[in-house]
Design an enzyme around this catalytic site. Sequence first.
Site, short mmCIF file in Angstrom:
data_model
loop_
_atom_site.label_atom_id
_atom_site.label_comp_id
_atom_site.label_asym_id
_atom_site.label_seq_id
_atom_site.Cartn_x
_atom_site.Cartn_y
_atom_site.Cartn_z
CG ASP A 141 -47.03 36.12 -10.62
OD1 ASP A 141 -48.01 36.65 -11.20
OD2 ASP A 141 -47.10 35.67 -9.46
NE ARG A 187 -54.56 42.92 -8.99
CZ ARG A 187 -53.62 42.11 -8.52
NH1 ARG A 187 -52.81 42.53 -7.57
NH2 ARG A 187 -53.49 40.90 -9.00
NE ARG A 194 -44.53 38.81 -9.55
CZ ARG A 194 -43.72 38.34 -8.58
NH1 ARG A 194 -42.41 38.38 -8.72
NH2 ARG A 194 -44.23 37.82 -7.48
C1 S3P Z 1 -51.00 34.00 -6.46
C2 S3P Z 1 -51.71 33.63 -7.57
C3 S3P Z 1 -51.57 34.30 -8.88
C4 S3P Z 1 -50.31 35.13 -8.95
C5 S3P Z 1 -50.11 35.97 -7.72
C6 S3P Z 1 -50.01 35.08 -6.50
C7 S3P Z 1 -51.23 33.27 -5.20
O1 S3P Z 1 -52.67 35.14 -9.07
O2 S3P Z 1 -50.33 35.96 -10.09
O3 S3P Z 1 -48.95 36.76 -7.82
O4 S3P Z 1 -50.41 33.40 -4.27
O5 S3P Z 1 -52.23 32.56 -5.12
P1 S3P Z 1 -54.07 34.61 -9.69
O6 S3P Z 1 -54.67 33.67 -8.74
O7 S3P Z 1 -54.91 35.85 -9.85
O8 S3P Z 1 -53.70 34.00 -10.99
#
Ligand code: S3P
Length: 431
Positions: free
Chosen positions: A318, A125, A391
């Site tokens: 999400d 990632r 998910r």
């Molecule tokens: C999250 C932010 C989101 C989300 C992840 C949790 C967080 O990701 O998709 O499941 O807790 O800050 P991104 O910041 O990459 O959008």
Amino acid sequence: MNTDIIRLKQAGGPLKGEITIPGDKSISHRSVMFGALSEGKTRIRNFLTGADCLSTLSCFEKMGIRSQTQGDELIIEGKGLYGLKDPVDTLYTGNSGTTTRLISGILAGQSFSSRLTGDASIEKRPMKRVIDPLTLMGAKIRSEKGNGCAPLCIEPAPLRGIEYHSPVASAQVKSALLLAGLYAEGNTTVVEPVLSRNHTELMLEMFGGTVESEGTRATVTPAPVLRGCDILVPGDISSAAYFIAAALIVPGSEVLIKNVGINPTRAGILEVAKMMGGDITLENEKSGPGEPCADLLVRSSSLKGCVIGGDLIPTLIDELPVIAVMAAFASGTTHIKDAAELKVKESDRIMSISENLKKMGADVIPTEDGMFIEGGKALHGTVIDPYLDHRIAMSFAVASLMADGETTIENKSCVDISYPTFYNDLASLRQ
Ligand code: S3P
């Protein structure tokens, strides 16, 4: 042979009853982090004991933070902003992007070196999105393999506050910088293209920090004295989403989902459900201090397709896998756009959603930043590969309720990341 499978039968009748949703994942992570960086005890109620949050807890344990469970509370013994100790070993973040990115911001401000990595998914990632701005702040952080991914190596360095205009609306990027900003000289400002979830900003204030938020701009003041406090974690709307979708698509259903966080930066699924014609009533609403929450009464509805894009996307990023499932059971076309971020989640979700929906017989066209779903095709049970993405597994368990015959979900335990009791909870609503 893979024995980690679950076979799910089509719902024979409506879903009925009440369900209480486990604690919010994003808020649980942050409560451990701020608890650790505060003076004194932090008591967390309804902490999510999913694998991701346990990864955060174990990283802080390696840095000398003690925690204990007392009744329904997790207690974190904070050591203050400068009290973490050298972990010596590599910090292991498991499958958790939130742990990896947020902790990078904290580690950048420490007086010891650290090395950070996670599982195979985490090692793919993108971390450049935090490496680049943290480097602008003066941090010494590098990707060990030079590919912009974990393992990350972080060396001590003085940090300076910056104003960063983030190219992505990402709460993980924003939070990493705000956390590093606690250790910087001067204020740190993050400006986002669209506002992402603001749990870090809200929680930092609860612990006594100073954050100024205005629109898509958040500014943190360095070196606060953070004080431990009591946190009540609301139910996770991202987990509630599966029950919202299930109750909407299974005819005759009526489900009360208790105690769900409805922070507007997270509640886009409620907007979309409304646009699609879903019948959801909010009851027992509680506003702050902290996070707003409510019970959601969801009744089955005939859904219609809609366009989902723009500023809404970060508020439901999400939930898009299960929204895609809803769309497959709606009449007409649903167009999900502006959601290229789906490609860099626990799986490439544009691929994993569309492959699995197609396998069930749905009409889906993936695009660069989302997909088109032509709803109303009869779906049939099949073997679902969730690509080890919690998910995706949960979304297709919901689809199975309305798919003809039997659906097999491979690697079913991947749901432990955010919702260990998911299959039992879903089964409890079946008549
Ligand atoms: C999250 C932010 C989101 C989300 C992840 C949790 C967080 O990701 O998709 O499941 O807790 O800050 P991104 O910041 O990459 O959008």
